[in-house]
Write a protein that holds these residues in place. Structure first.
Motif, short mmCIF file in Angstrom:
data_model
loop_
_atom_site.label_atom_id
_atom_site.label_comp_id
_atom_site.label_asym_id
_atom_site.label_seq_id
_atom_site.Cartn_x
_atom_site.Cartn_y
_atom_site.Cartn_z
N PRO A 1 39.47 49.54 29.33
CA PRO A 1 40.38 50.26 30.39
C PRO A 1 39.90 50.81 31.71
CG PRO A 1 39.69 51.84 28.55
CD PRO A 1 39.11 50.35 28.26
N SER A 2 40.88 51.33 32.46
CA SER A 2 40.45 51.70 34.05
C SER A 2 39.32 52.77 33.79
CB SER A 2 41.57 51.92 34.73
OG SER A 2 42.43 50.83 34.94
N GLY A 3 38.30 52.69 34.43
CA GLY A 3 37.48 53.92 34.50
C GLY A 3 36.46 53.87 33.53
N CYS A 4 36.23 52.61 32.73
CA CYS A 4 35.39 52.46 31.81
C CYS A 4 33.81 52.07 32.16
CB CYS A 4 35.89 51.57 30.86
SG CYS A 4 35.59 49.74 31.29
N GLY A 5 33.64 51.66 33.32
CA GLY A 5 32.53 51.35 33.97
C GLY A 5 32.44 49.97 34.29
N LYS A 6 33.34 49.01 34.10
CA LYS A 6 33.12 47.55 34.26
C LYS A 6 32.79 47.26 35.72
CE LYS A 6 37.43 46.67 33.56
NZ LYS A 6 38.10 47.95 33.45
N SER A 7 33.42 47.62 36.49
CA SER A 7 32.98 47.41 38.03
C SER A 7 31.85 48.02 38.29
CB SER A 7 34.32 47.78 39.11
OG SER A 7 35.35 47.08 38.71
N THR A 8 31.51 49.34 37.88
CA THR A 8 30.27 49.79 38.25
C THR A 8 29.05 49.17 37.73
OG1 THR A 8 31.55 51.97 38.12
CG2 THR A 8 28.92 51.89 37.87
N SER B 1 26.38 46.76 40.16
CA SER B 1 24.86 47.23 40.12
C SER B 1 24.15 46.13 40.06
CB SER B 1 24.41 47.96 38.80
OG SER B 1 25.39 49.17 38.64
N PHE B 2 24.56 44.91 39.91
CA PHE B 2 23.76 43.72 40.10
C PHE B 2 23.53 43.10 41.60
CE2 PHE B 2 25.07 42.98 35.74
CZ PHE B 2 24.31 42.20 35.07
N ASN B 3 24.39 43.73 42.53
CA ASN B 3 23.87 43.07 43.79
C ASN B 3 23.89 44.47 44.78
OD1 ASN B 3 26.61 43.82 44.35
ND2 ASN B 3 26.90 42.15 45.73
N ILE C 1 35.49 32.91 47.94
CA ILE C 1 34.76 32.43 46.82
C ILE C 1 33.59 31.28 47.49
CG2 ILE C 1 34.39 30.62 44.78
CD1 ILE C 1 36.91 32.15 44.00
N ALA C 2 33.98 30.47 48.61
CA ALA C 2 33.25 29.50 49.34
C ALA C 2 32.26 30.57 50.01
CB ALA C 2 34.17 28.79 50.29
N ARG C 3 32.74 31.53 50.78
CA ARG C 3 31.73 32.44 51.54
C ARG C 3 30.69 32.82 50.49
NH1 ARG C 3 34.68 37.11 53.96
NH2 ARG C 3 34.49 37.98 52.00
N ALA C 4 30.97 33.54 49.15
CA ALA C 4 29.99 33.64 48.50
C ALA C 4 28.96 32.47 47.69
CB ALA C 4 30.70 34.12 46.89
N LEU C 5 29.65 31.21 47.72
CA LEU C 5 28.64 30.23 47.36
C LEU C 5 28.00 29.51 48.30
CD1 LEU C 5 31.51 28.33 45.05
CD2 LEU C 5 29.51 29.80 44.35
N ALA C 6 28.15 29.65 49.51
CA ALA C 6 27.35 29.20 50.61
C ALA C 6 25.93 29.59 50.42
CB ALA C 6 28.08 29.53 51.91
N THR C 7 25.43 30.56 50.04
CA THR C 7 24.18 31.14 50.04
C THR C 7 23.60 30.56 48.59
OG1 THR C 7 25.04 33.17 48.99
CG2 THR C 7 24.81 33.26 51.38
N GLU C 8 24.04 29.64 47.97
CA GLU C 8 23.57 29.19 46.94
C GLU C 8 22.90 30.56 46.05
OE1 GLU C 8 20.87 26.42 49.00
OE2 GLU C 8 21.44 25.06 47.52
N PRO C 9 24.07 31.40 45.46
CA PRO C 9 23.66 32.49 44.44
C PRO C 9 23.42 31.98 43.06
CG PRO C 9 26.12 32.21 44.80
CD PRO C 9 25.50 31.43 45.73
N GLU C 10 22.38 32.72 42.52
CA GLU C 10 22.10 32.39 41.19
C GLU C 10 23.17 32.91 40.08
OE1 GLU C 10 17.97 33.46 40.50
OE2 GLU C 10 17.90 33.65 42.61
N ILE C 11 23.93 34.29 40.80
CA ILE C 11 25.09 35.01 39.69
C ILE C 11 26.17 35.17 40.77
CG2 ILE C 11 25.77 36.73 38.40
CD1 ILE C 11 22.78 37.16 37.73
N LEU C 12 27.37 34.49 40.16
CA LEU C 12 28.62 34.94 41.25
C LEU C 12 29.38 36.01 40.10
CD1 LEU C 12 30.49 34.30 43.29
CD2 LEU C 12 31.50 32.36 41.83
N LEU C 13 29.57 37.27 40.98
CA LEU C 13 30.07 38.31 40.55
C LEU C 13 31.50 38.17 41.04
CD1 LEU C 13 27.32 40.78 41.72
CD2 LEU C 13 27.55 39.67 39.41
N MET C 14 32.42 38.59 40.12
CA MET C 14 33.78 38.56 40.41
C MET C 14 34.50 39.69 39.81
SD MET C 14 34.44 34.37 39.61
CE MET C 14 35.65 34.03 41.24
N ASP C 15 34.98 40.66 40.78
CA ASP C 15 35.89 41.90 40.28
C ASP C 15 37.11 41.64 40.49
OD1 ASP C 15 36.34 44.18 39.65
OD2 ASP C 15 35.39 45.40 41.38
#
Length: 273
Positions: free
Chosen positions: A58-65, A69-71, A180-194
């Motif tokens: 649910p909202s406020g559970c800490g998912k986005s937090t 934190s990963f980046n 998404i293309a902008r995020a992929l252009a740096t060849e990330p190891e993890i793609l975070l999607m909120d």
């Protein structure tokens, strides 16, 4: 290659499950505070390499937090505090360690937000942004990476003849694929999607979901979603969170068909949240 044995097993049986195969990251005894408020409490969570892991709750559970934190997005604000570790493999570096440069971490763990947020620049310059930050000046290399990223985001055929047009002229779904293309252009190891489809229509949502399924062949993906059907469709693993705690983590099919925790069952069946 880092196997599931690389993350220690917490004592709470809600967290004991670990994926098969190699890990790309491991959250270990991790807590996060906004000032005096503890938003995350002793989280232990393995992240499988080149798989989609969904964070639900649910909202406020800490998912986005947790996702941010990963980046190190929380570094942008004062009085925030990390405790514990988020290890990135194969090196095993601690993403929340004070000795690491947050900007470099954001290139390795790229973020796509809930609402499309293209820069007020051309399509070309939006995708080139991360490479500019990294100091890449070779025009041929930049052009190649832009085409690669736009193709990977299933947008190349729609924009290849107007790369120098404003990104703001694109539709909402196209803008999100551009992000998404902008995020992929740096060849990330993890793609975070909120919640990347929360602001999109059903057709654009379907295209983004298809894209996620294709992208997991080459990049590890962590996605926050309120859409239970979406989590069930696109993720291999699902973590259910509530009030800053990780309640249950398992294969997505098991979470949705035979959850171990009553609270998980109540949430996915719509009894609260």
């Amino acid at each position: 290659m880092v196997t599931t044995q690389a993350i220690h097993s917490p004592t709470d049986d809600a967290h004991v499950f670990t994926p098969t195969g190699p890990l790309k990251a491991a959250v270990r005894d991790f807590s996060f505070s906004y000032g005096s408020f503890k938003a995350l409490k002793n989280i232990n969570l393995p992240i499988a390499e080149k798989k989609v892991t969904a964070l639900i709750g649910p909202s406020g559970c800490g998912k986005s937090t947790l996702l941010r934190s990963f980046n190190r997005m929380h570094d942008l604000y004062a009085n925030n505090r990390y405790e514990g570790e988020i290890r990135l493999f194969p090196e095993g570096i601690n993403l929340v360690g004070k000795d690491l440069e947050p900007i470099e971490i954001r290139m390795r763990c790229s973020m796509v937000f809930q609402k499309p947020n293209p820069f007020p620049k051309s399509i070309y310059e939006n995708v080139a942004y991360g490479m500019r930050v990294r100091g890449v000046k070779n025009k041929t290399l930049v052009a190649e990476r832009i085409e690669y990223a736009l193709r990977a985001a299933a947008l190349w055929d729609e924009v290849k003849d107007r790369l120098h047009s404003s990104a703001n002229a694109l539709s909402g779904g196209q803008q999100q694929r551009l992000c998404i293309a902008r995020a992929l252009a740096t060849e990330p190891e993890i793609l975070l999607m909120d919640e990347p489809t929360a602001a999109l229509d059903p057709m654009s949502t379907s295209r983004i979901e298809d894209l996620v399924t294709e992208l997991e062949k080459t990049v590890t993906i962590i996605i926050v979603t309120h859409n239970m059907h979406q989590a069930a469709r696109i993720s291999a693993y699902t973590a259910f969170m509530y009030l800053g705690d990780l309640i249950e983590f398992n294969e997505t099919e098991k979470i949705f068909t035979n959850p171990a925790k009553k609270m998980t069952e109540s949430y996915i069946t719509g009894r609260f949240g």
